[in-house]
Design an enzyme around this catalytic site. Structure first.
Site, short mmCIF file in Angstrom:
data_model
loop_
_atom_site.label_atom_id
_atom_site.label_comp_id
_atom_site.label_asym_id
_atom_site.label_seq_id
_atom_site.Cartn_x
_atom_site.Cartn_y
_atom_site.Cartn_z
N ASN A 1 -20.97 55.65 -19.73
CA ASN A 1 -21.60 54.35 -19.41
C ASN A 1 -22.65 54.58 -18.35
OD1 ASN A 1 -20.37 53.84 -16.70
ND2 ASN A 1 -18.50 54.01 -17.91
N LYS B 1 -16.92 71.83 -31.55
CA LYS B 1 -18.12 70.98 -31.66
C LYS B 1 -18.30 70.50 -33.10
CE LYS B 1 -23.07 70.99 -31.05
NZ LYS B 1 -24.26 71.78 -30.92
N PHE C 1 -14.05 45.30 -9.31
CA PHE C 1 -15.43 44.94 -9.62
C PHE C 1 -15.48 44.32 -11.01
CE2 PHE C 1 -18.60 46.80 -6.64
CZ PHE C 1 -17.70 47.19 -5.67
N LYS D 1 -10.29 37.70 -13.68
CA LYS D 1 -9.82 39.05 -13.32
C LYS D 1 -9.00 39.01 -12.03
CE LYS D 1 -11.88 43.65 -13.53
NZ LYS D 1 -13.09 44.40 -13.81
N LYS E 1 -5.12 40.13 -12.57
CA LYS E 1 -4.76 41.47 -12.08
C LYS E 1 -4.23 41.45 -10.65
CE LYS E 1 -7.95 43.51 -15.34
NZ LYS E 1 -8.93 44.55 -15.66
N ASP F 1 -13.10 51.40 -21.36
CA ASP F 1 -11.98 50.63 -21.93
C ASP F 1 -11.37 51.36 -23.14
OD1 ASP F 1 -12.17 48.54 -20.13
OD2 ASP F 1 -13.76 47.56 -21.28
#
Ligand SMILES: Cc1cc2nc3c(=O)[nH]c(=O)nc-3n(C[C@H](O)[C@H](O)[C@H](O)COP(=O)(O)O)c2cc1C
Length: 420
Positions: A228, A307, A341, A355, A359, A297
Site C-alpha cells: 500500500n 517466482k 488511525f 472504529k 475496537k 486487510d
C-alpha cells in the site's frame, strides 16, 4: 518554583547530566537585528528561571552586541565561528546541538528565518540549529515590510508546519522609525515559550510506548507482493517525538525508506502476520500503543514458492483476511492507552467513530487520504482526533507537527488518568 531537569538522553555530553538532576540547557541563538540587545535580558531571565544558557551568535549579531556581554551574563563561552578551535575536543556545533534541551533564536532575522526554513547551514548558528534534535523556538523581529512579505510568511509557515514554535512579533514603534508589526515579542513571553517546550521535553518520561509504522507487504511469490502507499512518515515522527519527550519507545516498522528514529528501538517486519507477532511481543510491556501502520486487510492465500512465470498466464489470486491486530489489542487492553488511525477516502469521521467504539480505542486519528498532495506518501496531512468526548479538527500540518500535537493530547489523557 519551576526547576527544569535534564532530558538525560544526549550523546557526547549526556553523562554529566545523568549523574543527577542538573539544569536543562537552553541554546540561545542571537542574530543581526536591532533587537539583539534584548537577547541580553532574555539570557538573564532564562538563567534566573534555572536554565543553563549557552549563546551562539551570527557575525551580524556581533555588530550589535559583543560576545563578551553574553559570556559575562552566562559564564559560558559564546560560539560564533564554525572554524574556531573548540575549548574541548569534538565538533562544536554538534556538541552544542546535543547539549540543547531547547534552542531559541531571539531575535531572529528574516535572513535566518529563510535559512532555517530551507535547511541552510553556513554559519555556527544555522549549523547548530540543523544538527539539533531539541525543540526550536523562534522569535522573529524585523521591519514591518519585511515581516509582511509573502516570502517571509511562507518561510515562517514552513517552520511552523515542521514543529517550530513561533513567538509572534508585536505591533508598535520599530527601531527604523516605522510603526507596525515586527517588534520582538516581550522577553517574558519568549522565556515562557522556552519553558513550555522544556516541560514538554520530559512529559512522557517513563512511559513505555509501542508504535507501528509503514505499510505491510503480503507476498504473492518470492519477488512480488501486495502493498500500500503508506510511507511510514507519521509513525516514525510519533516514535521520534515520543523518544525525545522521554518515553521508552519500540517501533515496529513495516518496510519504509526512512532512517531509524533517534532514540527508539526498531523491530523490522514485512507482513501483517509478522507485525502481529511483533506487536503481541511488545504489548505486555507497553503503557501506550499507537498503531499508525497501514496493515493489509488481505493477503494472498498461499504465496508461490517460486517466482511466477508470465508464460503461465495471469495467476488468479485468492485472498484471505488478515487478523485485525488493533481489534485484538482492544479486547485485552487492560488499562493501556490505545490509539488507532483511520485512513479513509469517504465518510472519514463516521468510520473513525465506528472504529473507536468497535475496537475499544481511546483515540482515533482520522485522515482523508483521498485528498491530493497530502496523507499517503506526503509530508503534510490534515487529521482529526476523535475520542469519546468529540472530534478535534487540526489544520493542514507537517507530519512532525501532527506527531507533536498527538502526543500533547496523549500526555493530557495520561495525566487525567493519573498515569503521569
Ligand atoms: C541597523 C540595522 C538593523 C537591522 N535590523 C534588522 C532586524 O531587526 N531584523 C532583520 O531581519 N534584519 C535586520 N537588519 C538586517 C540584517 O542585519 C541583515 O539581513 C543581516 O544579513 C542579518 O544577518 P544574520 O541573519 O546572519 O544575523 C538590520 C540591519 C541594520 C544595519
Amino acid at each position: 518554583m519551576f526547576f527544569p531537569y535534564t532530558s538525560g538522553r544526549k550523546g557526547m555530553l549526556g553523562s554529566e547530566k545523568e549523574v543527577g538532576r542538573v539544569a536543562q540547557t537552553v541554546v540561545v541563538g542571537v542574530t543581526g537585528g536591532i533587537g539583539a540587545y534584548k537577547a541580553c535580558e532574555l539570557v538573564r531571565l532564562l538563567s534566573r528561571r534555572g536554565f543553563r544558557v549557552k549563546v551562539v551568535m551570527t557575525d551580524a549579531a556581533m555588530r550589535f552586541v559583543t560576545p563578551l556581554t553574553f559570556r559575562t551574563l552566562t559564564g559560558e563561552p559564546v560560539a560564533s565561528s564554525l572554524w574556531e578551535e573548540p575549548a574541548y575536543g569534538g565538533v562544536r556545533h554538534v556538541s552544542l546541538a546535543q547539549e540543547a534541551d531547547v534552542m531559541v533564536v531571539a531575535p531572529c532575522t528574516a535572513n535566518v528565518i529563510a535559512k532555517l526554513a530551507h535547511g541552510r547551514a553556513d554559519d555556527m548558528l544555522t549549523t547548530t540549529a540543523l544538527a539539533a534534535q531539541a525543540p526550536l523556538v523562534i522569535a522573529p523581529a524585523m521591519n514591518a515590510e519585511m515581516w509582511r512579505k509573502q516570502v517571509t510568511r511562507d518561510n515562517v509557515a514552513a517552520l511552523r508546519a515542521r514543529g517550530a514554535v513561533i513567538v509572534e512579533p508585536e505591533a508598535g514603534e520599530l527601531a527604523c522609525g516605522d510603526v507596525g508589526e515586527g517588534r520582538l515579542a516581550p522577553v517574558e513571553d519568549i522565556a515562557d515559550a522556552v519553558e513550555a517546550e522544556a516541560c514538554r521535553a520530559r512529559d512522557l518520561a517513563g512511559v513505555r510506548v509501542l508504535v507501528t509504522a509503514g505499510g505491510t507487504r503480503e507476498a504473492i511469490d518470492p519477488v512480488r507482493f501486495i502493498g500500500n502507499r503508506s510511507s511510514g512518515k507519521t509513525g516514525y515522527a510519533i516514535a521520534e517525538e515520543a523518544a525525545r519527550r522521554g518515553a521508552s519507545v519500540t517501533l515496529v516498522a513495516a518496510p519504509t525508506c526512512l532512517a531509524d528514529p533517534y532514540g527508539a528501538e526498531v523491530v523490522r517486519v514485512t507482513s501483517a502476520l509478522e507485525m502481529r507477532d511483533a506487536v503481541r511481543a511488545g504489548f505486555d510491556r507497553a503503557d501506550l500503543v499507537v498503531m499508525a501502520a497501514a496493515v493489509a486487510d488481505f493477503r494472498p492465500e498461499g504465496p508461490a514458492e517460486h517466482k511466477l512465470k508470465k508464460d503461465a498466464g495471469a495467476p488468479a489470486l485468492a485472498l484471505v483476511r488478515n487478523p485485525d491486530i488493533l481489534a485484538e489489542l482492544g479486547e485485552r487492553k487492560d488499562g493501556r492507552l490505545l490509539v488507532g488511525f483511520a485512513a479513509e477516502t469517504r465518510d472519514v469521521l463516521e468510520s473513525a467513530r465506528a472504529k473507536l467504539e468497535a475496537k475499544h480505542l481511546d483515540l482515533v486519528v482520522a485522515n482523508d487520504v483521498g485528498a491530493p498532495g497530502r496523507g499517503f506518501d506526503a509530508d503534510i496531512n490534515r487529521v482529526t482526533f476523535v475520542t469519546a468526548e468529540g472530534a478535534e479538527e487540526l489544520p493542514v500540518l507537517g507530519k512532525d507537527a501532527i506527531a507533536r500535537k498527538l502526543l500533547d493530547r496523549i500526555a493530557e489523557m495520561l495525566a487525567r488518568r493519573g498515569q503521569r
